[in-house]
Design a protein around this motif. Sequence first.
Motif, short mmCIF file in Angstrom:
data_model
loop_
_atom_site.label_atom_id
_atom_site.label_comp_id
_atom_site.label_asym_id
_atom_site.label_seq_id
_atom_site.Cartn_x
_atom_site.Cartn_y
_atom_site.Cartn_z
N ASN A 215 22.51 22.14 -21.81
CA ASN A 215 21.64 21.35 -22.67
C ASN A 215 21.15 20.07 -22.01
O ASN A 215 20.71 19.14 -22.69
N LEU A 216 21.24 20.03 -20.67
CA LEU A 216 20.75 18.89 -19.90
C LEU A 216 19.69 19.38 -18.92
O LEU A 216 19.92 20.34 -18.19
N LEU A 217 18.55 18.72 -18.92
CA LEU A 217 17.50 19.04 -17.96
C LEU A 217 17.47 17.98 -16.87
O LEU A 217 17.47 16.77 -17.16
N PHE A 218 17.44 18.43 -15.63
CA PHE A 218 17.34 17.52 -14.49
C PHE A 218 16.09 17.84 -13.69
O PHE A 218 15.78 19.00 -13.42
N ASP A 219 15.39 16.79 -13.32
CA ASP A 219 14.28 16.89 -12.37
C ASP A 219 14.77 16.23 -11.09
O ASP A 219 14.75 15.01 -10.96
N GLY A 220 15.28 17.03 -10.17
CA GLY A 220 16.01 16.48 -9.04
C GLY A 220 17.31 15.88 -9.55
O GLY A 220 18.10 16.55 -10.21
N ASP A 221 17.51 14.60 -9.28
CA ASP A 221 18.73 13.93 -9.74
C ASP A 221 18.52 13.17 -11.05
O ASP A 221 19.45 12.57 -11.58
N GLU A 222 17.30 13.19 -11.57
CA GLU A 222 17.00 12.45 -12.79
C GLU A 222 17.27 13.32 -14.01
O GLU A 222 16.76 14.45 -14.12
N LEU A 223 18.04 12.79 -14.94
CA LEU A 223 18.28 13.46 -16.22
C LEU A 223 17.08 13.20 -17.11
O LEU A 223 16.85 12.08 -17.56
N THR A 224 16.28 14.24 -17.34
CA THR A 224 15.01 14.07 -18.05
C THR A 224 15.09 14.38 -19.53
O THR A 224 14.23 13.93 -20.29
N ALA A 225 16.08 15.14 -19.97
CA ALA A 225 16.16 15.45 -21.40
C ALA A 225 17.55 15.96 -21.77
O ALA A 225 18.15 16.75 -21.04
#
Length: 344
Positions: A215-225
């Motif tokens: 339930n965690l979205l990452f764009d690279g190392d950034e937690l986006t949602a």
Amino acid sequence: MSNPDARVIAEVLEDAYGLPGALLERLPIGQVTVNYRARLGRRVLFVKHYQSGADLAAEQAAIGQSRLAGEHRVPVASVLPSIGGQDITQRGPVAVSVWEWRPGTVVQDGLNPVQQRAAGAVLGRLHNAFADHPAGRRPSTKLDKWMRPNVGRLEETIDKLLGIAGERAQQDTFDEEALRTLAERHAVLPRIPDLLAGLPPLTSQVLHGDYSAVNLLFDGDELTAVLDFLPPDPFLAAYELGRIAFDVRTVVLDEDWITSGTRLVAAYLETNPHLPTADVTACARAALLQLLTSLYGVKQHYLRPGLLQDDLDEFWLLRHAASMRLLERLDEVEAALTQVARHR
């Protein structure tokens, strides 16, 4: 569009949201809802199709939790209200919610150190924001049952599953793995009462409810949602912290998993420094108890297959392997957590 549900959902998007011409692609995620990517030219949306019998009032409350978290700088997806201002729209048997698409993907093979710190810091911010939630003053609907698991019933269920797998005329690879893991689980069930007795009094409050890697979205190392909040219902902060710190993929795939888990906990304490030391030290034990008292995945395989049963099969094997590692090294893990709590 060959899927009749997709055709109806496209009609709902046009009639209720003013979004004509949506191209729907079913996504291979979700055990409770059927999920779609909706493309409208350059715009992309996420659509949840709630299954028959879903508690839509509870789903509405969960959307409220997501919105509240967003107000406290937790990265969340924004729900798109219908033309009539509804978060969930129902047309006959079809009920949907529509969300703005967030960039990023689910990390499938364990969080890296930067992602661990991000996941810990965001969870700390979320727990801090929800600490005074009015629902937190209500009795928990599940804590009393969780603290008193029916070990005898677990044994009976394991025996039943062992019987089904063992009696198959042609056993496949999963049957063989199920027989092994269920036998191992049966052998450690007598240790559950002592593990429970070792828990100190713990903090109960409103949580995310399902703060896990899926339930965690990452764009690279950034937690986006942070996705898929549950309705507000108080439970153990230690459990939700331990579950993500000692995520089963981390425990099984990362050789230095104790360091990884304590790294996430340290980041959590930077944004939620008020969690008592007892909760911090007990978080791995709470996560372990949940694993040991759950047959999620293997139970569905033999009794009632889920929407994506192959994923559930793999998840059972990961969860079981993680539970055995946590159980074997629990004293070491708790010593490390105590040090982190003291040096916050």
